[in-house]
Design a protein around this motif. Structure first.
Motif, PDB file in Angstrom:
ATOM      1  N   SER A   1       2.646 -64.183  35.383  1.00 11.53           N
ATOM      2  CA  SER A   1       1.022 -64.639  35.014  1.00 11.53           C
ATOM      3  C   SER A   1      -0.060 -64.211  35.746  1.00 11.53           C
ATOM      4  CB  SER A   1       1.226 -66.317  35.076  1.00 11.53           C
ATOM      5  OG  SER A   1       2.124 -66.811  34.303  1.00 11.53           O
ATOM      6  N   ARG A   2       0.346 -64.199  37.178  1.00  6.37           N
ATOM      7  CA  ARG A   2      -0.687 -63.534  38.101  1.00  6.37           C
ATOM      8  C   ARG A   2      -0.893 -61.932  37.879  1.00  6.37           C
ATOM      9  NH1 ARG A   2      -1.556 -61.088  42.957  1.00  6.37           N
ATOM     10  NH2 ARG A   2      -2.976 -61.907  44.531  1.00  6.37           N
ATOM     11  N   THR A   3      -0.046 -61.389  37.426  1.00  5.70           N
ATOM     12  CA  THR A   3      -0.295 -60.088  37.015  1.00  5.70           C
ATOM     13  C   THR A   3      -1.150 -59.963  35.777  1.00  5.70           C
ATOM     14  OG1 THR A   3       2.015 -59.424  38.421  1.00  5.70           O
ATOM     15  CG2 THR A   3       0.844 -57.617  36.576  1.00  5.70           C
ATOM     16  N   ARG A   4      -0.627 -60.477  34.921  1.00 10.06           N
ATOM     17  CA  ARG A   4      -1.714 -60.528  33.704  1.00 10.06           C
ATOM     18  C   ARG A   4      -2.911 -60.764  33.778  1.00 10.06           C
ATOM     19  NH1 ARG A   4       3.611 -62.142  31.649  1.00 10.06           N
ATOM     20  NH2 ARG A   4       3.166 -64.360  32.029  1.00 10.06           N
ATOM     21  N   GLU A   5      -3.153 -61.935  34.762  1.00  7.44           N
ATOM     22  CA  GLU A   5      -4.537 -62.332  35.054  1.00  7.44           C
ATOM     23  C   GLU A   5      -5.275 -61.064  35.774  1.00  7.44           C
ATOM     24  OE1 GLU A   5      -6.666 -64.738  34.348  1.00  7.44           O
ATOM     25  OE2 GLU A   5      -5.146 -66.107  33.394  1.00  7.44           O
ATOM     26  N   ILE A   6      -4.737 -60.364  36.627  1.00  9.51           N
ATOM     27  CA  ILE A   6      -5.344 -59.229  37.249  1.00  9.51           C
ATOM     28  C   ILE A   6      -5.704 -58.164  36.223  1.00  9.51           C
ATOM     29  CG2 ILE A   6      -4.965 -57.602  38.892  1.00  9.51           C
ATOM     30  CD1 ILE A   6      -3.400 -59.511  40.727  1.00  9.51           C
ATOM     31  N   GLN A   7      -4.823 -57.854  35.496  1.00  7.56           N
ATOM     32  CA  GLN A   7      -4.917 -56.970  34.256  1.00  7.56           C
ATOM     33  C   GLN A   7      -6.178 -57.334  33.618  1.00  7.56           C
ATOM     34  OE1 GLN A   7      -1.109 -56.833  32.529  1.00  7.56           O
ATOM     35  NE2 GLN A   7      -0.280 -55.391  33.778  1.00  7.56           N
ATOM     36  N   GLN A   8      -6.280 -58.390  33.202  1.00  7.94           N
ATOM     37  CA  GLN A   8      -7.344 -58.922  32.337  1.00  7.94           C
ATOM     38  C   GLN A   8      -8.630 -58.908  33.088  1.00  7.94           C
ATOM     39  OE1 GLN A   8      -7.392 -59.755  29.083  1.00  7.94           O
ATOM     40  NE2 GLN A   8      -5.311 -59.253  29.117  1.00  7.94           N
ATOM     41  N   LEU A   9      -8.486 -58.990  34.441  1.00  9.51           N
ATOM     42  CA  LEU A   9      -9.672 -59.174  35.125  1.00  9.51           C
ATOM     43  C   LEU A   9     -10.224 -57.512  35.307  1.00  9.51           C
ATOM     44  CD1 LEU A   9     -11.807 -60.358  37.236  1.00  9.51           C
ATOM     45  CD2 LEU A   9     -10.073 -59.812  39.176  1.00  9.51           C
ATOM     46  N   GLU A  10      -9.231 -56.590  35.550  1.00  8.06           N
ATOM     47  CA  GLU A  10      -9.190 -55.183  35.572  1.00  8.06           C
ATOM     48  C   GLU A  10     -10.348 -54.647  34.353  1.00  8.06           C
ATOM     49  OE1 GLU A  10      -5.766 -53.477  36.490  1.00  8.06           O
ATOM     50  OE2 GLU A  10      -5.998 -53.836  38.553  1.00  8.06           O
ATOM     51  N   LYS A  11      -9.788 -55.178  33.146  1.00 10.13           N
ATOM     52  CA  LYS A  11     -10.310 -54.937  32.032  1.00 10.13           C
ATOM     53  C   LYS A  11     -11.611 -55.329  31.657  1.00 10.13           C
ATOM     54  CE  LYS A  11      -6.166 -54.647  29.166  1.00 10.13           C
ATOM     55  NZ  LYS A  11      -5.408 -55.321  27.957  1.00 10.13           N
ATOM     56  N   LEU A  12     -12.029 -56.627  32.378  1.00  6.69           N
ATOM     57  CA  LEU A  12     -13.368 -57.182  32.339  1.00  6.69           C
ATOM     58  C   LEU A  12     -14.315 -56.188  33.232  1.00  6.69           C
ATOM     59  CD1 LEU A  12     -15.356 -59.372  31.685  1.00  6.69           C
ATOM     60  CD2 LEU A  12     -14.255 -60.353  33.691  1.00  6.69           C
ATOM     61  N   ILE A  13     -13.855 -55.917  34.600  1.00  9.87           N
ATOM     62  CA  ILE A  13     -14.672 -55.055  35.227  1.00  9.87           C
ATOM     63  C   ILE A  13     -14.963 -53.479  34.820  1.00  9.87           C
ATOM     64  CG2 ILE A  13     -14.530 -53.776  37.688  1.00  9.87           C
ATOM     65  CD1 ILE A  13     -12.947 -56.030  38.509  1.00  9.87           C
TER      66      ILE A  13
END
Length: 287
Positions: free
Chosen positions: A142-154
């Motif tokens: 779940s942490r990995t997926r959150e970071i991936q979504q954050l990267e997409k936002l950035i």
């Protein structure tokens, strides 16, 4: 075909109930009768089923590993009954099955003739450890997926610091992101937040911070960070509890021993230990 268990039961499990086939010797020598009954999945129903199986002097109960539905039945019957949990795919793929034979009857037949192999069910301390390690693995995913979504936002803002820094949420990355969320737009200031070796990439960072990070993006990024921090706290709590469980079970030595294998650290060793336990008597061969 040789009969190994004269009195055998097969259980076809679902969320609400279990269809149970009890196979016992018939009135004529060499004959067997099979009776299928349905039992609820409530604790009281399982206790009544336990009494029935004991009354019929069943020496083996075979059940399929259907989702998690097997657990209430297995845990409610295991104390003084011989249980075998089998892989559903293995049981259904054996030759000789007729389409009009129910799963419960088929499992009873297979068990009676010793044609199925049981799955490894560890002791309670290892079961508890397995729950903890699997939950930690889910949290890590779940942490990995959150970071991936954050990267997409950035990336959507045109800011490219994730292309310059090795990690999105390292020490420098976290400082960059918190400053952006606080409304800092100056690329020079943001680049100067870099730590250690990343500071030599100052010019690249100044170019990377020329984007359009608005209050809208700040709100979403802040939510991602909150979720990531919450997951981090859960992972830390789980890791601490795993260590306590290992100490209580007296098998910390096994974790440390497995961790001596090249490429396996303590987390990996704990995961392995939770899956196979520390008592290798359960496995007749290394294979």
């Amino acid at each position: 075909m040789e009969v190994i268990h004269e009195r055998c039961a097969g259980m076809d499990l679902s969320k609400r109930d279990a269809k149970v086939c009890i196979r016992v010797p018939g009135t004529r020598p060499g004959s067997y009768t099979k009776k299928v009954t349905v039992h609820g999945a409530m604790t009281r129903d399982i206790a009544q089923l336990h009494d029935l199986l004991k009354l019929q002097r069943v020496t083996l109960v075979v059940m399929e590993a259907t989702g998690d539905y097997w657990k209430p039945f297995y845990y409610g019957l295991e104390d003084d009954l011989n249980l075998m949990l089998v892989n559903a795919r293995h049981a259904k793929n054996l030759p000789g099955r007729k389409t009009d034979v129910s799963d419960a009857q088929w499992l009873a037949e297979l068990g009676a003739h010793g044609l199925v192999r049981g799955s490894f069910i560890p002791s309670w301390p290892i079961r508890d450890l397995r729950d903890l390690t699997r939950q930690r693995t889910l949290n890590t995913g779940s942490r990995t997926r959150e970071i991936q979504q954050l990267e997409k936002l950035i990336e959507s803002t045109g800011i490219k610091y994730t292309s310059v820094a090795s990690t999105t949420l390292g020490v420098s990355g976290r400082a960059f992101l918190e400053a952006l969320i606080d409304g800092e737009p100056n690329p020079e200031y943001l680049a100067n937040l870099a730590k250690w070796r990343l500071r030599i990439k100052g010019e690249q960072l100044r170019l990377a911070f020329q984007g359009n990070f608005t209050a809208h993006h700040a709100l979403l990024a802040h939510m991602h960070l909150e979720r990531i921090d919450g997951i981090d706290a859960h992972i830390e709590q789980l890791t601490e509890q795993i260590s306590q469980n290992l100490d209580a079970a007296g098998i910390t030595w096994a974790r440390d021993l497995i961790a001596t294998i090249p490429g396996i650290k303590h987390v990996g060793a704990e995961n392995i230990l939770a899956e196979i336990g520390a008592d290798m008597v359960a496995f007749p061969t290394a294979a």
